[in-house]
Design a protein around this motif. Structure first.
Motif, PDB file in Angstrom:
ATOM      1  N   TYR A 260       0.773  -1.151  -0.013  1.00  0.00           N
ATOM      2  CA  TYR A 260       0.061   0.156   0.177  1.00  0.00           C
ATOM      3  C   TYR A 260       0.801   1.261  -0.024  1.00  0.00           C
ATOM      4  CZ  TYR A 260      -3.179   3.550   1.305  1.00  0.00           C
ATOM      5  OH  TYR A 260      -3.500   4.760   1.406  1.00  0.00           O
ATOM      6  N   ASP A 261       1.919   1.394   0.760  1.00  0.00           N
ATOM      7  CA  ASP A 261       2.994   2.383   0.846  1.00  0.00           C
ATOM      8  C   ASP A 261       3.276   2.834  -0.438  1.00  0.00           C
ATOM      9  OD1 ASP A 261       2.913   0.408   3.062  1.00  0.00           O
ATOM     10  OD2 ASP A 261       3.919   2.178   4.061  1.00  0.00           O
ATOM     11  N   TYR A 283       7.236 -13.345   0.491  1.00  0.00           N
ATOM     12  CA  TYR A 283       8.123 -13.623   1.435  1.00  0.00           C
ATOM     13  C   TYR A 283       8.159 -13.019   2.646  1.00  0.00           C
ATOM     14  CZ  TYR A 283      10.069 -15.352  -2.998  1.00  0.00           C
ATOM     15  OH  TYR A 283      10.099 -16.110  -4.269  1.00  0.00           O
ATOM     16  N   SER A 284       7.175 -12.191   2.932  1.00  0.00           N
ATOM     17  CA  SER A 284       7.185 -11.330   4.251  1.00  0.00           C
ATOM     18  C   SER A 284       6.201 -11.583   5.132  1.00  0.00           C
ATOM     19  CB  SER A 284       7.554  -9.759   4.140  1.00  0.00           C
ATOM     20  OG  SER A 284       6.314  -9.284   3.572  1.00  0.00           O
ATOM     21  N   GLY A 285       5.037 -12.738   4.691  1.00  0.00           N
ATOM     22  CA  GLY A 285       4.307 -12.804   5.361  1.00  0.00           C
ATOM     23  C   GLY A 285       2.744 -12.633   4.893  1.00  0.00           C
ATOM     24  N   ASP A 286       1.603 -12.876   5.691  1.00  0.00           N
ATOM     25  CA  ASP A 286       0.475 -12.789   5.014  1.00  0.00           C
ATOM     26  C   ASP A 286       0.229 -11.325   4.538  1.00  0.00           C
ATOM     27  OD1 ASP A 286      -0.088 -15.443   5.704  1.00  0.00           O
ATOM     28  OD2 ASP A 286      -1.381 -15.056   7.306  1.00  0.00           O
ATOM     29  N   HIS A 287      -0.100 -10.423   5.317  1.00  0.00           N
ATOM     30  CA  HIS A 287      -0.644  -9.257   4.778  1.00  0.00           C
ATOM     31  C   HIS A 287      -1.718  -9.107   4.059  1.00  0.00           C
ATOM     32  CE1 HIS A 287       2.801  -7.252   7.300  1.00  0.00           C
ATOM     33  NE2 HIS A 287       3.532  -8.011   6.895  1.00  0.00           N
ATOM     34  N   PHE A 288      -2.517  -9.693   3.941  1.00  0.00           N
ATOM     35  CA  PHE A 288      -3.793  -9.932   3.219  1.00  0.00           C
ATOM     36  C   PHE A 288      -4.486  -8.574   3.305  1.00  0.00           C
ATOM     37  CE2 PHE A 288      -3.775 -14.542   4.218  1.00  0.00           C
ATOM     38  CZ  PHE A 288      -2.870 -14.958   3.454  1.00  0.00           C
ATOM     39  N   GLU A 289      -4.534  -7.896   4.411  1.00  0.00           N
ATOM     40  CA  GLU A 289      -4.890  -6.589   4.601  1.00  0.00           C
ATOM     41  C   GLU A 289      -4.471  -5.651   3.710  1.00  0.00           C
ATOM     42  OE1 GLU A 289      -5.108  -8.674   8.382  1.00  0.00           O
ATOM     43  OE2 GLU A 289      -3.552  -8.338   6.863  1.00  0.00           O
ATOM     44  N   ALA A 290      -3.084  -5.800   3.281  1.00  0.00           N
ATOM     45  CA  ALA A 290      -2.623  -4.647   2.144  1.00  0.00           C
ATOM     46  C   ALA A 290      -2.931  -4.765   0.884  1.00  0.00           C
ATOM     47  CB  ALA A 290      -0.963  -5.096   2.214  1.00  0.00           C
ATOM     48  N   ALA A 332      -4.884 -18.874  -0.952  1.00  0.00           N
ATOM     49  CA  ALA A 332      -6.402 -18.480  -0.847  1.00  0.00           C
ATOM     50  C   ALA A 332      -6.691 -17.058   0.011  1.00  0.00           C
ATOM     51  CB  ALA A 332      -6.751 -19.540   0.292  1.00  0.00           C
ATOM     52  N   GLY A 333      -5.675 -16.658   0.804  1.00  0.00           N
ATOM     53  CA  GLY A 333      -5.638 -15.337   1.483  1.00  0.00           C
ATOM     54  C   GLY A 333      -5.756 -14.199   0.161  1.00  0.00           C
ATOM     55  N   ASN A 334      -4.656 -14.506  -0.582  1.00  0.00           N
ATOM     56  CA  ASN A 334      -4.597 -13.534  -1.743  1.00  0.00           C
ATOM     57  C   ASN A 334      -5.772 -13.360  -2.926  1.00  0.00           C
ATOM     58  OD1 ASN A 334      -1.992 -12.574  -1.007  1.00  0.00           O
ATOM     59  ND2 ASN A 334      -1.073 -14.474  -2.043  1.00  0.00           N
ATOM     60  N   LEU A 335      -6.095 -14.539  -3.028  1.00  0.00           N
ATOM     61  CA  LEU A 335      -7.350 -14.414  -3.993  1.00  0.00           C
ATOM     62  C   LEU A 335      -8.537 -14.007  -3.208  1.00  0.00           C
ATOM     63  CD1 LEU A 335      -7.042 -18.411  -5.095  1.00  0.00           C
ATOM     64  CD2 LEU A 335      -6.970 -16.489  -6.542  1.00  0.00           C
ATOM     65  N   ASN A 336      -8.480 -14.183  -1.967  1.00  0.00           N
ATOM     66  CA  ASN A 336      -9.936 -13.619  -1.342  1.00  0.00           C
ATOM     67  C   ASN A 336      -9.681 -12.113  -1.092  1.00  0.00           C
ATOM     68  OD1 ASN A 336     -11.484 -16.092  -1.011  1.00  0.00           O
ATOM     69  ND2 ASN A 336     -10.713 -16.500   1.119  1.00  0.00           N
ATOM     70  N   SER A 337      -8.377 -11.692  -1.272  1.00  0.00           N
ATOM     71  CA  SER A 337      -8.160 -10.104  -1.117  1.00  0.00           C
ATOM     72  C   SER A 337      -7.982  -9.454  -2.311  1.00  0.00           C
ATOM     73  CB  SER A 337      -6.874 -10.097  -0.207  1.00  0.00           C
ATOM     74  OG  SER A 337      -7.173 -10.825   1.079  1.00  0.00           O
ATOM     75  N   GLY A 338      -8.511 -10.045  -3.576  1.00  0.00           N
ATOM     76  CA  GLY A 338      -8.205  -9.278  -4.691  1.00  0.00           C
ATOM     77  C   GLY A 338      -7.381  -9.745  -5.802  1.00  0.00           C
ATOM     78  N   MET A 339      -6.400 -10.612  -5.414  1.00  0.00           N
ATOM     79  CA  MET A 339      -5.382 -10.998  -6.549  1.00  0.00           C
ATOM     80  C   MET A 339      -6.245 -11.577  -7.800  1.00  0.00           C
ATOM     81  SD  MET A 339      -2.392 -14.211  -6.175  1.00  0.00           S
ATOM     82  CE  MET A 339      -3.524 -15.375  -6.130  1.00  0.00           C
TER      83      MET A 339
END
Length: 465
Positions: A260-261, A283-290, A332-339
């Motif tokens: 986001y930054d 590589y730096s973790g979930d961060h699906f909120e980003a 799954a997390g990325n898909l659910n967050s807009g990937m």
């Protein structure tokens, strides 16, 4: 018979069912047909799918053809080559449609190389495509033959030639010298030209791979302002001059924690129309909120995962099950967050996890042991299959809710009208599930350390009155 009546009550009525494929902890793939029943106000262990709430459209899945992958491919027998290509690119398997390729060398190259290392060659007259032709193009051509169509290519650079950089090296960071910005933009356009004149389809490019990283291998640092300036004032104009302004440009191409930054620092009224989206790594973790933040603030920008793999220096090579679960959780997390598109990293490596010119060995879905002649399928291949085989290009994501974060859950509607879902259980215990959709309920148990995919058959809707 009305939809919602217990489908097991009448063999002659509409049957809503799920064709379920489950990979268990021991690797066994189990297939069974499960019937839905009427939802009698079930409240517990519920997983909801809402077919009337839709989000992004999936472009497709894919992976990277690196110099290392092409080299290992050249060592394999024709039968092994076909086995791997069939799994990835056949329409009835994983149906990969997109390929990421590095321009000049990356860490997964047999050696460091540059297409034109001569600082005096201002017009790039000595530019050579020979290194790309050696190992990358034969694998790319074989993949396209198996797919039966042109694959869509994403190009990424790890570093400009050493003479263009402040540290005078391909590796260990450094940055692009201001006086070489225009030549570097032309250099990147030259790569596009070389692919295009051989009949390949270049769809998109990232400005720089991992622009924040100072690595022991090929790398180059761009601040947000550096990337913005190069994109806006040099790269985009060069693409337009060459008639390549249809090539999509992606910024960041690095880990999610600052996604986001980077968007906020680069996207404004001077760059908005030049940037197709943001590429990210895992590589730096979930961060699906980003991803959620970017999607909310910049809804017209595509979100693509451009690199994902397990480094053997960080994750044990024998922890295959746990590692496959990590990758599937991220998927799954990325898909659910807009990937909207996914590029695995190397689609093939040797058994050591290379070749890699700095010994940064990593896992891949296929590892080939040249000494024994065995092509090994890693567990992550099957886990990726559970997504790519079932969620087809053009699928639309549907809204879901879940009763516990012990399960990962995503659902999609394919262009043929079928609804599919993927379930992941990474825990040590079996978990009961009640999949609820359109007033009907599907009961199933997710075994410990398992992944499952299902195709929902809503039955003969002409009888559903």
């Amino acid at each position: 018979m009305r939809r919602g009546d217990d489908v097991r009550a009448s063999a002659g009525g509409v049957e809503m069912k799920a064709d379920l494929y489950t990979t268990k902890e021991n690797g066994q793939l189990e297939n069974k047909i499960l019937l839905f029943r009427k939802d009698n106000s079930e409240e517990n262990q519920v997983l909801n799918i809402y077919g009337d709430v839709a989000y992004q459209t999936l472009e497709s899945f894919g992976g990277a053809i690196t110099d290392a992958a092409g080299y290992v491919f050249s060592l394999m027998s024709p039968e092994q080559q076909d086995q791997m290509l069939e799994k990835y690119f056949a329409e009835d398997e994983m149906h990969y449609e997109r390929i990421r390729i590095h321009m000049d060398s990356c860490d997964f190259s047999t050696r460091m190389y540059e297409a034109d290392p001569d600082p005096d060659d201002e017009n790039l007259e000595k530019f050579s495509f020979a290194e790309t032709e050696r190992y990358i193009l034969p694998l790319l051509e074989a993949a396209e033959k198996k797919a039966g169509k042109k694959l869509k290519i994403m190009l990424s650079a790890w570093s400009p030639p050493a003479y263009m950089k402040t540290n005078g090296k391909r590796k260990k960071g450094g940055s692009l010298k201001p006086e070489y910005r225009e030549r570097w933009a032309e250099y990147l356009c030259r790569y596009i030209s070389e692919f295009k004149k051989r009949g390949f389809c270049v769809e998109r490019m990232s400005v720089q791979n991992e622009p924040k990283a100072v690595q022991e291998w090929d790398s180059c640092v761009y601040t947000a302002q550096d990337e913005k300036m190069f994109l806006r004032d040099y790269l985009a104009p060069a693409l337009k001059r060459h008639g390549y302004d249809d090539i999509e440009l992606f910024i960041w191409d690095h880990n999610k924690e600052r996604l986001y930054d980077r968007a906020a620092e680069i996207l404004d009224d001077t760059t908005e129309d030049l940037v197709a989206g943001l590429a990210f790594h895992w590589y730096s973790g979930d961060h699906f909120e980003a991803l959620d933040l970017v999607r909310q603030k910049y809804p017209d920008k595509k979100l693509i995962l451009s690199e994902s793999c397990l480094e053997f220096g960080k994750y044990g090579r024998d922890a295959e099950l746990e590692n496959a679960g990590r990758l599937a959780h991220d998927m799954a997390g990325n898909l659910n967050s807009g990937m909207c598109a996914f590029y695995d990293w190397n689609i093939l490596l040797d058994y050591q996890g290379g070749p890699n010119h700095t010994e940064n060995y990593c896992d891949a879905p296929y590892l080939y042991d040249a000494e024994t002649g065995i092509l090994h399928e890693r567990k992550c291949l099957r886990y990726y299959w559970h997504f790519a085989h079932f969620i087809k290009p053009g699928a639309v994501r549907l809204a879901v809710t879940r009763y516990t974060d012990k399960l990962d859950f995503t659902a999609w509607k394919n262009s043929d009208g079928n609804i599919v879902f993927v379930l992941l259980n990474r825990t040590d215990e079996g978990l009961e599930c009640n999949v609820r959709i359109a007033g009907e309920l599907l009961r199933l148990t997710m075994p410990a350390h398992s992944i499952a995919s299902a195709i929902i058959d809503e039955g003969d809707k002409t009888n559903d009155k």
